[in-house]
Design a protein around this motif. Structure first.
Motif, PDB file in Angstrom:
ATOM      1  N   SER A 145       7.194   1.556  -1.481  1.00  0.00           N
ATOM      2  CA  SER A 145       7.121   0.717  -2.676  1.00  0.00           C
ATOM      3  C   SER A 145       6.983  -0.757  -2.292  1.00  0.00           C
ATOM      4  O   SER A 145       6.177  -1.491  -2.884  1.00  0.00           O
ATOM      5  CB  SER A 145       8.377   0.927  -3.524  1.00  0.00           C
ATOM      6  OG  SER A 145       8.370   0.055  -4.623  1.00  0.00           O
ATOM      7  N   LYS A 146       7.735  -1.176  -1.299  1.00  0.00           N
ATOM      8  CA  LYS A 146       7.668  -2.562  -0.837  1.00  0.00           C
ATOM      9  C   LYS A 146       6.274  -2.886  -0.291  1.00  0.00           C
ATOM     10  O   LYS A 146       5.709  -3.938  -0.577  1.00  0.00           O
ATOM     11  CB  LYS A 146       8.730  -2.791   0.237  1.00  0.00           C
ATOM     12  CG  LYS A 146       8.831  -4.201   0.719  1.00  0.00           C
ATOM     13  CD  LYS A 146       9.964  -4.335   1.729  1.00  0.00           C
ATOM     14  CE  LYS A 146      10.041  -5.735   2.275  1.00  0.00           C
ATOM     15  NZ  LYS A 146      11.098  -5.887   3.265  1.00  0.00           N
ATOM     16  N   VAL A 147       5.716  -1.963   0.480  1.00  0.00           N
ATOM     17  CA  VAL A 147       4.380  -2.177   1.046  1.00  0.00           C
ATOM     18  C   VAL A 147       3.329  -2.211  -0.065  1.00  0.00           C
ATOM     19  O   VAL A 147       2.416  -3.031  -0.047  1.00  0.00           O
ATOM     20  CB  VAL A 147       4.054  -1.092   2.098  1.00  0.00           C
ATOM     21  CG1 VAL A 147       2.600  -1.142   2.511  1.00  0.00           C
ATOM     22  CG2 VAL A 147       4.948  -1.253   3.311  1.00  0.00           C
ATOM     23  N   LEU A 152      -0.610  -5.086  -3.536  1.00  0.00           N
ATOM     24  CA  LEU A 152      -1.075  -5.538  -4.849  1.00  0.00           C
ATOM     25  C   LEU A 152      -1.064  -7.064  -4.956  1.00  0.00           C
ATOM     26  O   LEU A 152      -1.918  -7.643  -5.626  1.00  0.00           O
ATOM     27  CB  LEU A 152      -0.229  -4.919  -5.958  1.00  0.00           C
ATOM     28  CG  LEU A 152      -0.357  -3.405  -6.110  1.00  0.00           C
ATOM     29  CD1 LEU A 152       0.638  -2.877  -7.130  1.00  0.00           C
ATOM     30  CD2 LEU A 152      -1.773  -2.994  -6.474  1.00  0.00           C
ATOM     31  N   SER A 153      -0.128  -7.721  -4.267  1.00  0.00           N
ATOM     32  CA  SER A 153      -0.032  -9.182  -4.343  1.00  0.00           C
ATOM     33  C   SER A 153      -1.112  -9.895  -3.532  1.00  0.00           C
ATOM     34  O   SER A 153      -1.351 -11.079  -3.742  1.00  0.00           O
ATOM     35  CB  SER A 153       1.345  -9.652  -3.890  1.00  0.00           C
ATOM     36  OG  SER A 153       1.474  -9.541  -2.483  1.00  0.00           O
ATOM     37  N   VAL A 154      -1.767  -9.210  -2.601  1.00  0.00           N
ATOM     38  CA  VAL A 154      -2.791  -9.844  -1.766  1.00  0.00           C
ATOM     39  C   VAL A 154      -4.190  -9.292  -2.048  1.00  0.00           C
ATOM     40  O   VAL A 154      -5.048  -9.338  -1.176  1.00  0.00           O
ATOM     41  CB  VAL A 154      -2.464  -9.727  -0.256  1.00  0.00           C
ATOM     42  CG1 VAL A 154      -1.224 -10.510   0.085  1.00  0.00           C
ATOM     43  CG2 VAL A 154      -2.333  -8.282   0.173  1.00  0.00           C
ATOM     44  N   GLY A 155      -4.419  -8.806  -3.243  1.00  0.00           N
ATOM     45  CA  GLY A 155      -5.757  -8.342  -3.600  1.00  0.00           C
ATOM     46  C   GLY A 155      -5.758  -6.981  -4.238  1.00  0.00           C
ATOM     47  O   GLY A 155      -6.498  -6.713  -5.169  1.00  0.00           O
ATOM     48  N   GLY A 156      -4.972  -6.085  -3.697  1.00  0.00           N
ATOM     49  CA  GLY A 156      -4.841  -4.754  -4.278  1.00  0.00           C
ATOM     50  C   GLY A 156      -6.136  -3.979  -4.325  1.00  0.00           C
ATOM     51  O   GLY A 156      -7.046  -4.170  -3.514  1.00  0.00           O
ATOM     52  N   THR A 162      -9.703  -8.039   1.286  1.00  0.00           N
ATOM     53  CA  THR A 162      -8.743  -9.143   1.448  1.00  0.00           C
ATOM     54  C   THR A 162      -7.350  -8.583   1.723  1.00  0.00           C
ATOM     55  O   THR A 162      -6.626  -9.083   2.591  1.00  0.00           O
ATOM     56  CB  THR A 162      -8.711 -10.034   0.189  1.00  0.00           C
ATOM     57  OG1 THR A 162     -10.011 -10.574  -0.020  1.00  0.00           O
ATOM     58  CG2 THR A 162      -7.708 -11.154   0.336  1.00  0.00           C
ATOM     59  N   ALA A 163      -6.979  -7.558   0.999  1.00  0.00           N
ATOM     60  CA  ALA A 163      -5.668  -6.938   1.184  1.00  0.00           C
ATOM     61  C   ALA A 163      -5.527  -6.403   2.618  1.00  0.00           C
ATOM     62  O   ALA A 163      -4.466  -6.529   3.242  1.00  0.00           O
ATOM     63  CB  ALA A 163      -5.431  -5.830   0.177  1.00  0.00           C
ATOM     64  N   HIS A 166      -4.583  -8.952   5.181  1.00  0.00           N
ATOM     65  CA  HIS A 166      -3.238  -9.529   5.052  1.00  0.00           C
ATOM     66  C   HIS A 166      -2.195  -8.407   4.996  1.00  0.00           C
ATOM     67  O   HIS A 166      -1.529  -8.228   3.977  1.00  0.00           O
ATOM     68  CB  HIS A 166      -3.149 -10.396   3.802  1.00  0.00           C
ATOM     69  CG  HIS A 166      -4.079 -11.556   3.823  1.00  0.00           C
ATOM     70  ND1 HIS A 166      -5.331 -11.499   3.270  1.00  0.00           N
ATOM     71  CD2 HIS A 166      -3.945 -12.782   4.398  1.00  0.00           C
ATOM     72  CE1 HIS A 166      -5.943 -12.658   3.467  1.00  0.00           C
ATOM     73  NE2 HIS A 166      -5.124 -13.440   4.147  1.00  0.00           N
ATOM     74  N   PRO A 167      -2.023  -7.656   6.094  1.00  0.00           N
ATOM     75  CA  PRO A 167      -1.013  -6.582   6.096  1.00  0.00           C
ATOM     76  C   PRO A 167       0.385  -7.171   6.018  1.00  0.00           C
ATOM     77  O   PRO A 167       0.594  -8.346   6.359  1.00  0.00           O
ATOM     78  CB  PRO A 167      -1.240  -5.873   7.424  1.00  0.00           C
ATOM     79  CG  PRO A 167      -1.832  -6.917   8.301  1.00  0.00           C
ATOM     80  CD  PRO A 167      -2.657  -7.796   7.397  1.00  0.00           C
ATOM     81  N   PRO A 168       1.339  -6.371   5.594  1.00  0.00           N
ATOM     82  CA  PRO A 168       2.715  -6.880   5.572  1.00  0.00           C
ATOM     83  C   PRO A 168       3.225  -7.145   6.982  1.00  0.00           C
ATOM     84  O   PRO A 168       2.743  -6.552   7.931  1.00  0.00           O
ATOM     85  CB  PRO A 168       3.509  -5.744   4.914  1.00  0.00           C
ATOM     86  CG  PRO A 168       2.643  -4.547   4.997  1.00  0.00           C
ATOM     87  CD  PRO A 168       1.231  -5.002   5.133  1.00  0.00           C
ATOM     88  N   THR A 169       4.178  -8.064   7.096  1.00  0.00           N
ATOM     89  CA  THR A 169       4.711  -8.396   8.423  1.00  0.00           C
ATOM     90  C   THR A 169       5.645  -7.289   8.874  1.00  0.00           C
ATOM     91  O   THR A 169       6.200  -6.578   8.090  1.00  0.00           O
ATOM     92  CB  THR A 169       5.481  -9.730   8.393  1.00  0.00           C
ATOM     93  OG1 THR A 169       6.481  -9.636   7.390  1.00  0.00           O
ATOM     94  CG2 THR A 169       4.545 -10.873   8.093  1.00  0.00           C
TER      95      THR A 169
END
Length: 169
Positions: A145-147, A152-156, A162-163, A166-169
Motif C-alpha cells: 500500500s505504501k509503495v 500514484l504520487s509520482v505519476g501513477g 515518470t513513475a 522515481h522508485p521509492p527509496t
C-alpha cells in the motif's frame, strides 16, 4: 514499449476484485528486495542480554486471533516488518502468492529471535501459526500500500514512465 504495472491483488484485498490481472514478470529487477541492517536495535540488545537465546512470546488466546501481546510485542512487530521488507519482493499480488523460499527466510529469522517452538505441542499451535501468518500478511499488505501511494504520487497509471524513474527509496 510495453510497461507492466501491478494493479491486482488477491487474498488480502478485503474481498474486492482486482482491477486488472497481475502482469509483472517474475524476474522484475525493480521489485527485488533490498538488503540492509534493520533498525530493531531493542531486539538486538534484548537478544544479546538473553545470551542469544530466543525471547519468550505471549499470545492472546481469548480472542482466537492469537495476536502477540506482552513485553516483546513491539520488537516482534518491528522484526516482522523489517524481515518482510528485506526478504520479500513486492510484485506478488498477495502474501498467499509469495514463494515459500521467501516466506521461509522470514520464518527462520523469527524463530531465531523468538521462542515459538515451546507452543508446538499445545492445543493452540495451529492458531498461533495462523496468527503469525496474519501478521506477515498484514505487513506485506501495508508495504504494498505504501509503495502504491508513492507510485500514484509520482505519476501513477497516467504517467508510468515518470513513475518508473522515481522508485521509492
Amino acid at each position: 514499449m510495453s510497461v507492466h504495472v501491478a494493479r491486482g491483488h488477491r487474498g488480502d484485498g478485503g474481498g474486492e476484485p482486482p482491477r486488472q490481472p497481475h502482469t509483472i514478470p517474475k524476474a522484475c529487477d525493480s521489485s527485488k528486495p533490498k538488503r540492509g541492517f534493520g533498525r530493531n536495535l531493542n531486539l538486538y540488545e534484548q537478544s544479546r542480554l538473553n545470551k542469544k537465546k530466543p525471547l519468550p512470546l505471549e499470545f492472546d488466546i481469548t480472542t482466537r486471533l492469537y495476536k502477540v501481546v506482552g513485553d516483546n510485542h513491539q520488537v516482534y512487530i518491528r522484526l516482522v516488518s523489517n524481515e518482510v521488507q528485506k526478504n520479500v519482493p513486492f510484485h506478488y499480488p498477495s502474501w498467499d502468492d509469495v514463494l515459500e523460499d521467501y516466506k521461509r527466510k522470514v520464518y527462520l529469522t523469527l524463530h531465531n529471535y523468538f521462542d515459538i517452538e515451546s507452543f508446538r505441542d499445545t492445543p493452540h499451535w495451529n492458531g498461533i501459526v495462523q496468527g503469525i501468518d496474519a501478521d506477515f500478511k498484514a505487513s506485506y499488505r501495508r508495504r504494498k500500500s505504501k509503495v502504491k501511494k508513492h507510485f500514484l504520487s509520482v505519476g501513477g497509471y497516467n504517467d508510468v514512465e515518470t513513475a518508473m524513474k522515481h522508485p521509492p527509496t
